[in-house]
Design a protein around this motif. Structure first.
Motif, PDB file in Angstrom:
ATOM      1  N   SER A   2       9.632  -3.520  -1.060  1.00  0.00           N
ATOM      2  CA  SER A   2       9.795  -4.965  -1.213  1.00  0.00           C
ATOM      3  C   SER A   2      10.454  -5.515   0.043  1.00  0.00           C
ATOM      4  O   SER A   2      10.970  -4.760   0.877  1.00  0.00           O
ATOM      5  N   ARG A   3      10.411  -6.827   0.161  1.00  0.00           N
ATOM      6  CA  ARG A   3      11.035  -7.451   1.330  1.00  0.00           C
ATOM      7  C   ARG A   3      11.725  -8.731   0.905  1.00  0.00           C
ATOM      8  O   ARG A   3      11.259  -9.427  -0.006  1.00  0.00           O
ATOM      9  N   ASP A   4      12.829  -9.020   1.557  1.00  0.00           N
ATOM     10  CA  ASP A   4      13.557 -10.274   1.361  1.00  0.00           C
ATOM     11  C   ASP A   4      13.618 -10.938   2.726  1.00  0.00           C
ATOM     12  O   ASP A   4      14.462 -10.575   3.562  1.00  0.00           O
ATOM     13  N   ASN A   5      12.735 -11.878   2.952  1.00  0.00           N
ATOM     14  CA  ASN A   5      12.649 -12.496   4.280  1.00  0.00           C
ATOM     15  C   ASN A   5      13.887 -13.338   4.587  1.00  0.00           C
ATOM     16  O   ASN A   5      14.248 -13.496   5.763  1.00  0.00           O
ATOM     17  N   ASP A   6      14.532 -13.856   3.557  1.00  0.00           N
ATOM     18  CA  ASP A   6      15.763 -14.628   3.804  1.00  0.00           C
ATOM     19  C   ASP A   6      16.858 -13.726   4.368  1.00  0.00           C
ATOM     20  O   ASP A   6      17.684 -14.170   5.176  1.00  0.00           O
ATOM     21  N   LYS A   7      16.865 -12.473   3.925  1.00  0.00           N
ATOM     22  CA  LYS A   7      17.864 -11.527   4.419  1.00  0.00           C
ATOM     23  C   LYS A   7      17.330 -10.691   5.576  1.00  0.00           C
ATOM     24  O   LYS A   7      18.062  -9.836   6.094  1.00  0.00           O
ATOM     25  N   ASN A   8      16.068 -10.914   5.930  1.00  0.00           N
ATOM     26  CA  ASN A   8      15.457 -10.152   7.034  1.00  0.00           C
ATOM     27  C   ASN A   8      15.560  -8.647   6.781  1.00  0.00           C
ATOM     28  O   ASN A   8      15.875  -7.865   7.692  1.00  0.00           O
ATOM     29  N   THR A   9      15.269  -8.267   5.552  1.00  0.00           N
ATOM     30  CA  THR A   9      15.482  -6.890   5.107  1.00  0.00           C
ATOM     31  C   THR A   9      14.288  -6.413   4.289  1.00  0.00           C
ATOM     32  O   THR A   9      13.691  -7.190   3.535  1.00  0.00           O
ATOM     33  N   VAL A  10      13.979  -5.135   4.445  1.00  0.00           N
ATOM     34  CA  VAL A  10      12.943  -4.467   3.673  1.00  0.00           C
ATOM     35  C   VAL A  10      13.595  -3.335   2.889  1.00  0.00           C
ATOM     36  O   VAL A  10      14.552  -2.711   3.380  1.00  0.00           O
ATOM     37  N   TYR A  11      13.066  -3.076   1.701  1.00  0.00           N
ATOM     38  CA  TYR A  11      13.637  -2.069   0.822  1.00  0.00           C
ATOM     39  C   TYR A  11      12.583  -1.043   0.433  1.00  0.00           C
ATOM     40  O   TYR A  11      11.386  -1.329   0.389  1.00  0.00           O
ATOM     41  N   LEU A  12      13.074   0.160   0.126  1.00  0.00           N
ATOM     42  CA  LEU A  12      12.239   1.200  -0.449  1.00  0.00           C
ATOM     43  C   LEU A  12      12.971   1.734  -1.675  1.00  0.00           C
ATOM     44  O   LEU A  12      13.986   2.428  -1.531  1.00  0.00           O
ATOM     45  N   GLN A  13      12.479   1.371  -2.849  1.00  0.00           N
ATOM     46  CA  GLN A  13      13.026   1.896  -4.094  1.00  0.00           C
ATOM     47  C   GLN A  13      12.296   3.176  -4.433  1.00  0.00           C
ATOM     48  O   GLN A  13      11.067   3.185  -4.552  1.00  0.00           O
ATOM     49  N   MET A  14      13.054   4.249  -4.582  1.00  0.00           N
ATOM     50  CA  MET A  14      12.471   5.566  -4.844  1.00  0.00           C
ATOM     51  C   MET A  14      12.961   6.064  -6.195  1.00  0.00           C
ATOM     52  O   MET A  14      14.169   6.265  -6.375  1.00  0.00           O
ATOM     53  N   ASN A  15      12.042   6.239  -7.115  1.00  0.00           N
ATOM     54  CA  ASN A  15      12.359   6.741  -8.454  1.00  0.00           C
ATOM     55  C   ASN A  15      11.689   8.094  -8.683  1.00  0.00           C
ATOM     56  O   ASN A  15      10.771   8.471  -7.949  1.00  0.00           O
ATOM     57  N   SER A  16      12.143   8.786  -9.686  1.00  0.00           N
ATOM     58  CA  SER A  16      11.568  10.092 -10.048  1.00  0.00           C
ATOM     59  C   SER A  16      11.438  10.991  -8.823  1.00  0.00           C
ATOM     60  O   SER A  16      10.386  11.593  -8.581  1.00  0.00           O
ATOM     61  N   LEU A  17      12.510  11.090  -8.077  1.00  0.00           N
ATOM     62  CA  LEU A  17      12.470  11.841  -6.828  1.00  0.00           C
ATOM     63  C   LEU A  17      12.238  13.318  -7.066  1.00  0.00           C
ATOM     64  O   LEU A  17      12.699  13.891  -8.075  1.00  0.00           O
ATOM     65  N   LYS A  18      11.529  13.919  -6.116  1.00  0.00           N
ATOM     66  CA  LYS A  18      11.198  15.339  -6.174  1.00  0.00           C
ATOM     67  C   LYS A  18      11.753  16.023  -4.939  1.00  0.00           C
ATOM     68  O   LYS A  18      11.938  15.382  -3.897  1.00  0.00           O
ATOM     69  N   PRO A  19      11.979  17.341  -5.010  1.00  0.00           N
ATOM     70  CA  PRO A  19      12.461  18.055  -3.812  1.00  0.00           C
ATOM     71  C   PRO A  19      11.537  17.854  -2.609  1.00  0.00           C
ATOM     72  O   PRO A  19      12.030  17.802  -1.469  1.00  0.00           O
ATOM     73  N   GLU A  20      10.261  17.715  -2.829  1.00  0.00           N
ATOM     74  CA  GLU A  20       9.336  17.522  -1.711  1.00  0.00           C
ATOM     75  C   GLU A  20       9.436  16.145  -1.079  1.00  0.00           C
ATOM     76  O   GLU A  20       8.798  15.876  -0.050  1.00  0.00           O
ATOM     77  N   TYR A  59       0.867  -1.171   0.000  1.00  0.00           N
ATOM     78  CA  TYR A  59       0.000   0.000   0.000  1.00  0.00           C
ATOM     79  C   TYR A  59       0.908   1.225   0.000  1.00  0.00           C
ATOM     80  O   TYR A  59       1.946   1.231   0.655  1.00  0.00           O
ATOM     81  N   TYR A  60       0.480   2.286  -0.693  1.00  0.00           N
ATOM     82  CA  TYR A  60       1.305   3.487  -0.795  1.00  0.00           C
ATOM     83  C   TYR A  60       0.484   4.742  -0.577  1.00  0.00           C
ATOM     84  O   TYR A  60      -0.702   4.800  -0.910  1.00  0.00           O
ATOM     85  N   ALA A  61       1.160   5.747  -0.059  1.00  0.00           N
ATOM     86  CA  ALA A  61       0.554   7.070   0.003  1.00  0.00           C
ATOM     87  C   ALA A  61       0.396   7.603  -1.420  1.00  0.00           C
ATOM     88  O   ALA A  61       1.203   7.302  -2.305  1.00  0.00           O
ATOM     89  N   ASP A  62      -0.642   8.406  -1.621  1.00  0.00           N
ATOM     90  CA  ASP A  62      -0.904   8.935  -2.961  1.00  0.00           C
ATOM     91  C   ASP A  62       0.291   9.730  -3.490  1.00  0.00           C
ATOM     92  O   ASP A  62       0.552   9.738  -4.694  1.00  0.00           O
ATOM     93  N   SER A  63       1.007  10.383  -2.604  1.00  0.00           N
ATOM     94  CA  SER A  63       2.110  11.256  -3.015  1.00  0.00           C
ATOM     95  C   SER A  63       3.281  10.485  -3.624  1.00  0.00           C
ATOM     96  O   SER A  63       4.108  11.077  -4.319  1.00  0.00           O
ATOM     97  N   VAL A  64       3.366   9.177  -3.373  1.00  0.00           N
ATOM     98  CA  VAL A  64       4.500   8.397  -3.878  1.00  0.00           C
ATOM     99  C   VAL A  64       4.065   7.273  -4.804  1.00  0.00           C
ATOM    100  O   VAL A  64       4.920   6.590  -5.393  1.00  0.00           O
ATOM    101  N   LYS A  65       2.762   7.083  -4.947  1.00  0.00           N
ATOM    102  CA  LYS A  65       2.247   5.979  -5.759  1.00  0.00           C
ATOM    103  C   LYS A  65       2.767   6.088  -7.191  1.00  0.00           C
ATOM    104  O   LYS A  65       2.742   7.171  -7.790  1.00  0.00           O
ATOM    105  N   GLY A  66       3.266   4.984  -7.724  1.00  0.00           N
ATOM    106  CA  GLY A  66       3.818   4.966  -9.072  1.00  0.00           C
ATOM    107  C   GLY A  66       5.278   5.340  -9.145  1.00  0.00           C
ATOM    108  O   GLY A  66       5.922   5.138 -10.177  1.00  0.00           O
ATOM    109  N   ARG A  67       5.829   5.869  -8.046  1.00  0.00           N
ATOM    110  CA  ARG A  67       7.245   6.254  -8.029  1.00  0.00           C
ATOM    111  C   ARG A  67       8.062   5.409  -7.059  1.00  0.00           C
ATOM    112  O   ARG A  67       9.235   5.134  -7.301  1.00  0.00           O
ATOM    113  N   PHE A  68       7.446   5.021  -5.954  1.00  0.00           N
ATOM    114  CA  PHE A  68       8.147   4.272  -4.909  1.00  0.00           C
ATOM    115  C   PHE A  68       7.644   2.831  -4.890  1.00  0.00           C
ATOM    116  O   PHE A  68       6.464   2.565  -5.150  1.00  0.00           O
ATOM    117  N   THR A  69       8.544   1.917  -4.540  1.00  0.00           N
ATOM    118  CA  THR A  69       8.194   0.505  -4.440  1.00  0.00           C
ATOM    119  C   THR A  69       8.815  -0.087  -3.179  1.00  0.00           C
ATOM    120  O   THR A  69      10.025   0.065  -2.956  1.00  0.00           O
TER     121      THR A  69
END
Length: 124
Positions: free
Chosen positions: A70-88, A58-68
C-alpha cells in the motif's frame, strides 16, 4: 530521492510484519513503487509493485494472498504488510522506485532508486 526502510526483524513462522519505506527529497506519488527481496546466495527478486496514482498492485506468486503493498502519498511512504510468514521469506527486503512508463515494472533493472534494505528473518 532517498528511502529509509524500517520494520524488519525476527518473527516466528505464521507471524506478521509491516515494512515501511519513507521517501525524502522528492514526492513518490508519480512513481511505481516496488518491493524486492534477496536471500543469501540468491538473486534479488520482485515481491510486488504498486502502480503510481491509481494504486493497482501486482505480486509474485510466492507471496500472493499473504503480502499486501500500500502507499500513503500524503506521508510519501510505501508499506509492505506481510502475513503468514514462512522461513523461506527470510531475506533482506528493499523498496525501489520506477520512474519509467513500464506497466508493471517487475525487473530489477527497471527501477531507478533503491532503499538500503531491511532484514526479515522468519524462524521455524
Amino acid at each position: 530521492l532517498q528511502f529509509v526502510e524500517s520494520g524488519g526483524g525476527l518473527v516466528q513462522a505464521g507471524g506478521s510484519l509491516r515494512l515501511s519505506c519513507a521517501a525524502s527529497g522528492r514526492t513518490i506519488s508519480s512513481y511505481h513503487m516496488g518491493w524486492f527481496r534477496q536471500a543469501p546466495g540468491k538473486e534479488r527478486e520482485i515481491v510486488g509493485t504498486i502502480i503510481r496514482n491509481g494504486g493497482r498492485t501486482y505480486y509474485a506468486d510466492s507471496v500472493k494472498g499473504r503480502f499486501t503493498i500500500s502507499r500513503d502519498n500524503d506521508k510519501n511512504t510505501v508499506y509492505l504488510q506481510m502475513n503468514s510468514l514462512k522461513p523461506e521469506d527470510t531475506a533482506v527486503y528493499y523498496c525501489a522506485a520506477c520512474t519509467r512508463f513500464i506497466l508493471p515494472p517487475d525487473r530489477r533493472d527497471e527501477y531507478d532508486y533503491w532503499g538500503q534494505g531491511t532484514q526479515v528473518t522468519v524462524s521455524s
